[in-house]
Design a protein around this motif. Structure first.
Motif, short mmCIF file in Angstrom:
data_model
loop_
_atom_site.label_atom_id
_atom_site.label_comp_id
_atom_site.label_asym_id
_atom_site.label_seq_id
_atom_site.Cartn_x
_atom_site.Cartn_y
_atom_site.Cartn_z
N ALA A 1 0.82 -1.22 0.00
CA ALA A 1 0.00 0.00 0.00
C ALA A 1 0.85 1.26 0.00
N GLY A 2 2.00 1.22 0.64
CA GLY A 2 2.87 2.39 0.69
C GLY A 2 3.50 2.74 -0.64
N GLN A 3 3.41 1.84 -1.63
CA GLN A 3 3.97 2.09 -2.95
C GLN A 3 2.89 2.36 -3.99
N VAL A 4 1.70 2.73 -3.52
CA VAL A 4 0.57 3.02 -4.41
C VAL A 4 0.14 4.47 -4.21
N CYS A 5 -0.10 5.17 -5.32
CA CYS A 5 -0.56 6.57 -5.27
C CYS A 5 -1.86 6.70 -6.04
N ASN A 6 -2.59 7.77 -5.74
CA ASN A 6 -3.78 8.11 -6.51
C ASN A 6 -3.44 9.28 -7.41
N LEU A 7 -3.48 9.06 -8.71
CA LEU A 7 -3.07 10.07 -9.68
C LEU A 7 -4.18 10.25 -10.71
N HIS A 8 -4.76 11.44 -10.74
CA HIS A 8 -5.86 11.75 -11.68
C HIS A 8 -6.99 10.73 -11.55
N GLY A 9 -7.24 10.28 -10.32
CA GLY A 9 -8.31 9.31 -10.10
C GLY A 9 -7.93 7.87 -10.39
N CYS A 10 -6.65 7.62 -10.74
CA CYS A 10 -6.19 6.26 -11.04
C CYS A 10 -5.25 5.78 -9.94
N ARG A 11 -5.34 4.49 -9.63
CA ARG A 11 -4.39 3.87 -8.71
C ARG A 11 -3.14 3.50 -9.49
N VAL A 12 -2.01 4.12 -9.14
CA VAL A 12 -0.75 3.87 -9.85
C VAL A 12 0.34 3.57 -8.84
N ILE A 13 1.40 2.91 -9.31
CA ILE A 13 2.54 2.66 -8.44
C ILE A 13 3.23 3.98 -8.14
N GLY A 14 3.91 4.05 -7.00
CA GLY A 14 4.65 5.24 -6.63
C GLY A 14 5.82 5.47 -7.56
N PRO A 15 6.33 6.70 -7.65
CA PRO A 15 7.41 7.01 -8.59
C PRO A 15 8.69 6.24 -8.35
N GLU A 16 9.01 5.93 -7.10
CA GLU A 16 10.24 5.19 -6.82
C GLU A 16 10.12 3.75 -7.33
N ARG A 17 8.98 3.13 -7.08
CA ARG A 17 8.72 1.78 -7.61
C ARG A 17 8.69 1.83 -9.14
N LEU A 18 8.16 2.90 -9.69
CA LEU A 18 8.10 3.05 -11.15
C LEU A 18 9.51 3.04 -11.75
N PHE A 19 10.45 3.76 -11.13
CA PHE A 19 11.81 3.81 -11.65
C PHE A 19 12.42 2.41 -11.69
N LEU A 20 12.16 1.62 -10.66
CA LEU A 20 12.67 0.25 -10.63
C LEU A 20 12.03 -0.58 -11.74
#
Length: 275
Positions: free
Chosen positions: A91-110
């Motif tokens: 849950a700590g690696q999930v963000c709400n972006l423009h109404g969408c559930r997306v992975i956090g930016p740090e997890r995204l880079f990986l």
């Protein structure tokens, strides 16, 4: 609504069994909204799809919607335009972006480290730092806690190359072309002043100690008459102050990179400060 109505020119299909008005332009946001209707509520958009939602530049090759769902999910759609990954995201690696559930930016880079070529990863990282999607400290902290994760070594090796002052993907490609050729890393977008403190320019890349500036000239620099005139005036100010200005265009960057590197190497050798 009947099937005949859906097949009319008023609507277009986004995903299997998901339609939108034909007047609505295609975008990653539209495709993700469509996918959210058929994915489990626990789904999280990931990979290149999450990058596009953040506005992070990634290669155009894979336009499928990528989403991650827990392995325990009971119903997972199998659709050509949808790539569903079966793994849980804390849950700590999930963000709400423009109404969408997306992975956090740090997890995204990986995840990008495991999915895109090295130079595209550095381009994405430059953008993330430049636009403050993440910070170098948060990225390093996240990667430090990752062990035996796919892409983690590649991500860690890319970190020293990230440049928060880079303005565009071509600038990043040009900087890395120079660095990978074994030349000193140039400074990115640093203001140049003359001896009286008058501002002259802010070259894309430069070696201030030897007064060498490297400018990437995109198509807009050539097609926009006003921009072209400003570029000429900028170069003139620097040349009058003793600077050497090296201009690189798309052909030089992608078709004749060796010539670009040789030109910069010769300039550095010729302008080497006396010992």
């Amino acid at each position: 609504m009947t099937a005949q109505q859906l097949r009319s020119g008023q609507y277009r299909r986004v995903l299997y069994d998901v339609y939108v008005s034909a007047s609505l332009d295609d975008s990653v946001h539209v495709r993700c909204d469509a996918a959210a209707l058929i994915l489990p509520q626990t789904a999280v958009f990931c990979g290149v799809t999450a990058a596009r939602l953040y506005g992070v530049p990634v290669p155009d090759g894979d336009l499928r919607v990528h989403a991650a769902v827990p392995a325990t999910a009971s119903t997972v759609p199998r659709i050509k335009q949808l790539k569903v990954h079966s793994y849980s995201i804390p849950a700590g690696q999930v963000c709400n972006l423009h109404g969408c559930r997306v992975i956090g930016p740090e997890r995204l880079f990986l995840e990008l480290a495991a999915a895109v070529p090295r130079i595209d990863l550095i381009i994405a990282g430059d953008h993330m730092l430049r636009r403050q999607v993440s910070t170098r400290e948060r990225l390093n902290a996240f990667l430090r806690d990752c062990h035996r994760r796919r892409g983690v070594r590649k991500a860690r090796l890319a970190m020293p190359h990230l440049e928060p002052r880079s303005d565009s993907p071509p600038e990043t490609r040009l900087r890395m072309l120079i660095v990978d050729a074994g030349l000193p890393r140039p400074v990115a977008n640093q203001d140049v002043f003359n001896d009286w403190g008058v501002w002259l320019a802010r070259p894309d890349l430069s070696y201030p100690a030897v007064k060498i500036a490297i400018e990437y000239e995109g198509l807009h620099h050539q097609q926009d008459h006003g921009q072209y005139s400003r570029d000429i005036e900028r170069d003139g100010r620097m040349i009058d102050d003793g600077w050497l200005v090296i201009r690189v265009n798309k052909d030089g960057l992608f078709r004749t990179p060796r010539q670009v590197v040789n030109r910069i190497r010769k300039a550095l050798n010729a302008h080497r400060p006396p010992r």
